[in-house]
Design a protein around this motif. Structure first.
Motif, mmCIF file in Angstrom:
data_model
loop_
_atom_site.group_PDB
_atom_site.id
_atom_site.type_symbol
_atom_site.label_atom_id
_atom_site.label_comp_id
_atom_site.label_asym_id
_atom_site.label_seq_id
_atom_site.Cartn_x
_atom_site.Cartn_y
_atom_site.Cartn_z
ATOM 1 N N ARG A 1 0.873 -1.168 0.000
ATOM 2 C CA ARG A 1 0.000 0.000 0.000
ATOM 3 C C ARG A 1 0.913 1.221 0.000
ATOM 4 O O ARG A 1 1.712 1.391 0.929
ATOM 5 C CB ARG A 1 -0.896 0.029 1.241
ATOM 6 C CG ARG A 1 -1.869 -1.137 1.362
ATOM 7 C CD ARG A 1 -2.935 -1.109 0.277
ATOM 8 N NE ARG A 1 -3.960 -2.135 0.450
ATOM 9 C CZ ARG A 1 -3.957 -3.325 -0.162
ATOM 10 N NH1 ARG A 1 -2.969 -3.672 -0.963
ATOM 11 N NH2 ARG A 1 -4.971 -4.171 0.008
ATOM 12 N N GLN B 1 -3.316 7.575 0.501
ATOM 13 C CA GLN B 1 -2.868 6.505 -0.383
ATOM 14 C C GLN B 1 -2.970 6.951 -1.837
ATOM 15 O O GLN B 1 -3.934 7.624 -2.216
ATOM 16 C CB GLN B 1 -3.702 5.229 -0.172
ATOM 17 C CG GLN B 1 -3.299 4.092 -1.099
ATOM 18 C CD GLN B 1 -3.781 2.699 -0.696
ATOM 19 O OE1 GLN B 1 -3.530 1.722 -1.391
ATOM 20 N NE2 GLN B 1 -4.451 2.583 0.438
ATOM 21 N N HIS C 1 -5.470 -8.528 0.207
ATOM 22 C CA HIS C 1 -5.178 -9.017 1.551
ATOM 23 C C HIS C 1 -6.406 -8.786 2.438
ATOM 24 O O HIS C 1 -7.382 -8.163 2.008
ATOM 25 C CB HIS C 1 -3.895 -8.362 2.122
ATOM 26 C CG HIS C 1 -4.001 -6.907 2.451
ATOM 27 N ND1 HIS C 1 -2.899 -6.127 2.760
ATOM 28 C CD2 HIS C 1 -5.063 -6.066 2.547
ATOM 29 C CE1 HIS C 1 -3.282 -4.887 3.025
ATOM 30 N NE2 HIS C 1 -4.580 -4.826 2.907
ATOM 31 N N ARG D 1 -11.985 4.099 2.934
ATOM 32 C CA ARG D 1 -11.293 5.187 2.233
ATOM 33 C C ARG D 1 -12.290 6.250 1.844
ATOM 34 O O ARG D 1 -13.457 5.950 1.537
ATOM 35 C CB ARG D 1 -10.468 4.699 1.039
ATOM 36 C CG ARG D 1 -11.173 3.861 0.043
ATOM 37 C CD ARG D 1 -10.332 2.666 -0.341
ATOM 38 N NE ARG D 1 -10.509 1.569 0.588
ATOM 39 C CZ ARG D 1 -9.604 1.200 1.514
ATOM 40 N NH1 ARG D 1 -8.474 1.825 1.655
ATOM 41 N NH2 ARG D 1 -9.877 0.183 2.320
ATOM 42 N N HIS E 1 -9.664 -7.494 0.220
ATOM 43 C CA HIS E 1 -9.738 -6.277 -0.594
ATOM 44 C C HIS E 1 -8.447 -6.035 -1.360
ATOM 45 O O HIS E 1 -7.361 -6.343 -0.883
ATOM 46 C CB HIS E 1 -10.090 -5.068 0.269
ATOM 47 C CG HIS E 1 -9.168 -4.828 1.423
ATOM 48 N ND1 HIS E 1 -9.169 -5.611 2.564
ATOM 49 C CD2 HIS E 1 -8.194 -3.906 1.619
ATOM 50 C CE1 HIS E 1 -8.251 -5.172 3.397
ATOM 51 N NE2 HIS E 1 -7.625 -4.136 2.855
ATOM 52 N N HIS F 1 -6.918 -3.054 -4.580
ATOM 53 C CA HIS F 1 -7.209 -1.807 -5.293
ATOM 54 C C HIS F 1 -6.592 -1.876 -6.677
ATOM 55 O O HIS F 1 -5.498 -2.426 -6.844
ATOM 56 C CB HIS F 1 -6.614 -0.596 -4.570
ATOM 57 C CG HIS F 1 -6.904 -0.549 -3.103
ATOM 58 N ND1 HIS F 1 -8.165 -0.354 -2.603
ATOM 59 C CD2 HIS F 1 -6.089 -0.678 -2.028
ATOM 60 C CE1 HIS F 1 -8.096 -0.368 -1.267
ATOM 61 N NE2 HIS F 1 -6.852 -0.564 -0.899
ATOM 62 N N ASP G 1 -7.176 7.059 3.768
ATOM 63 C CA ASP G 1 -7.480 5.787 4.429
ATOM 64 C C ASP G 1 -7.752 6.053 5.903
ATOM 65 O O ASP G 1 -7.006 6.804 6.541
ATOM 66 C CB ASP G 1 -6.258 4.850 4.367
ATOM 67 C CG ASP G 1 -6.100 4.157 3.026
ATOM 68 O OD1 ASP G 1 -7.120 3.775 2.434
ATOM 69 O OD2 ASP G 1 -4.947 4.014 2.584
ATOM 70 N N LEU H 1 -8.293 3.794 9.426
ATOM 71 C CA LEU H 1 -8.281 2.443 10.020
ATOM 72 C C LEU H 1 -8.234 2.532 11.542
ATOM 73 O O LEU H 1 -7.898 3.578 12.112
ATOM 74 C CB LEU H 1 -7.076 1.625 9.539
ATOM 75 C CG LEU H 1 -7.065 1.153 8.074
ATOM 76 C CD1 LEU H 1 -6.303 2.128 7.200
ATOM 77 C CD2 LEU H 1 -6.497 -0.241 7.921
#
Ligand code: GTQ
Length: 345
Positions: A66, A91, A102, A110, A143, A145, A157, A159
């Protein structure tokens, strides 16, 4: 308080037994009000963007897994955290790149800052993303991208990594292929579950929200409708929380997300809350005034695409120069679940 020689000698003899005297640390453990090591901080997009673009020449999305610049709180240097419980990062994915599949026990979302025609695939369904969209990747959902467009795509992002790390419950799994196999048409989750309807066979059996894409035009329309029908909240303007439609509650147990419309010339009343908040300006410009411990006021002048963090219990108020939309996320939902949430009147 200085420690007498007799007590110091006693404390030394406790150490080999892994024992410690509570009375020396009690006032530090049970403070009269919230304490935080996090500091208020503003990230101007005009500063972050060129640095993020530069990272595109230094490392591929594939090598990085990422390609993210963490919005690392200066009070938590080296910890990769934005507040005690929350993580935020910018990101970037470039045309043709894939950030491989992953899944992890950390929950993520996001909020799109810039670009289009890139997608996040969740459990095999692609969500094509545009500025202002919110896309969830819940705890343990596969997921990846990818980017079918022509311009760099940049998003915020959010988290709960620091919270999950605090418990020690971090697990991550890499998928055997670069991408999780596509198994549903793009847009089918939102199309099916995003219109106040539910399939009668109740076929969705995951324990997270069946919606993982909240397109900005729809959220924005809801704000306009709200603004056309009631007065704004004196602190937060016309503020909406994104919900999991199956529970009516926060989008995910550990992450709460909000979108608010603040009219031109808004002068908000002061808000003081135990939820740590990370903001990203979607439209407009204004300022957020933060009262510091020593009584000084800190003023963050923000405009579209800037991010800022208000740590727990800092009194703050928002003002605008024009009609403005603020996206924000917080740990308020999980605090409520644990009976910890408070807000000053
Ligand atoms: O896109 O899956 O900023 O796994 C940090 C960890 C983004 C992601 C981050 C992640 C992701």
């Amino acid at each position: 308080m200085t420690v007498s020689a007799e007590r110091a000698e006693y404390y030394d003899r406790l150490k080999p037994h892994s024992l410690a005297p509570l009375w020396e640390i009690l006032a530090k453990l049970l403070t009269t009000k919230p304490t935080t090591r996090s500091l208020p901080c503003l990230w101007r997009y005009e500063d972050s963007r060129p640095l993020l673009i530069e990272s595109g020449k230094l490392i591929t999305a594939e090598e990085a897994e990422r390609r993210v610049l963490v919005l690392e709180n200066p009070g938590l240097a080296g910890e990769g955290s934005t507040t005690e419980a929350l993580y935020a990062g910018l990101q970037m994915i470039l045309p043709g790149e894939v950030a491989g599949a992953h899944r992890h026990t950390a929950s993520a979302f996001r909020f799109i800052i810039e670009g289009d025609q890139a997608y996040t695939a969740v459990d095999g369904e692609k969500a094509y993303m545009s500025a202002g969209d919110l896309v969830l990747t819940p705890n343990w959902a596969w997921h990846d991208h990818g980017h079918d467009g022509k311009q760099p795509m940049i998003w915020l992002d959010g988290l709960d990594i620091p919270l999950v790390k605090y418990f020690g419950t971090v697990f991550t799994e890499h998928y055997s292929e670069k991408q999780f196999p596509a198994n549903r048409p793009s847009g089918s989750s939102y199309g099916t579950f995003g219109h106040n309807l539910r399939p009668v066979d109740d076929s969705f059996d995951e324990d997270y929200s069946p919606i993982f894409h909240y397109p900005y035009p729809e959220s924005r329309k809801a704000l306009d409708a709200m603004a056309g029908s009631r007065d704004p909240d004196p602190k937060r303007g016309w503020a909406m929380e994104y919900i999991d439609p199956t529970s009516g509650g926060p989008i995910m147990p550990t992450l709460s997300a909000f979108l608010s419309l603040l009219p031109s010339g808004f002068k908000g009343k002061t808000r003081q809350t135990t939820e740590a908040q990370i903001f990203s300006c979607a439209e407009g410009s204004g300022r957020t005034i933060i009262e510091q411990e020593n009584g000084d006021e800190l003023v963050f002048e923000w405009q579209a695409r800037d991010q800022f963090v208000i740590p727990i219990w800092y009194p703050h108020r928002h003002e605008t120069n024009e009609d403005s939309v603020l996206f924000s996320f917080s740990d308020g939902g999980v605090q409520k679940l644990l009976g910890l949430y408070r807000e000053a009147p």
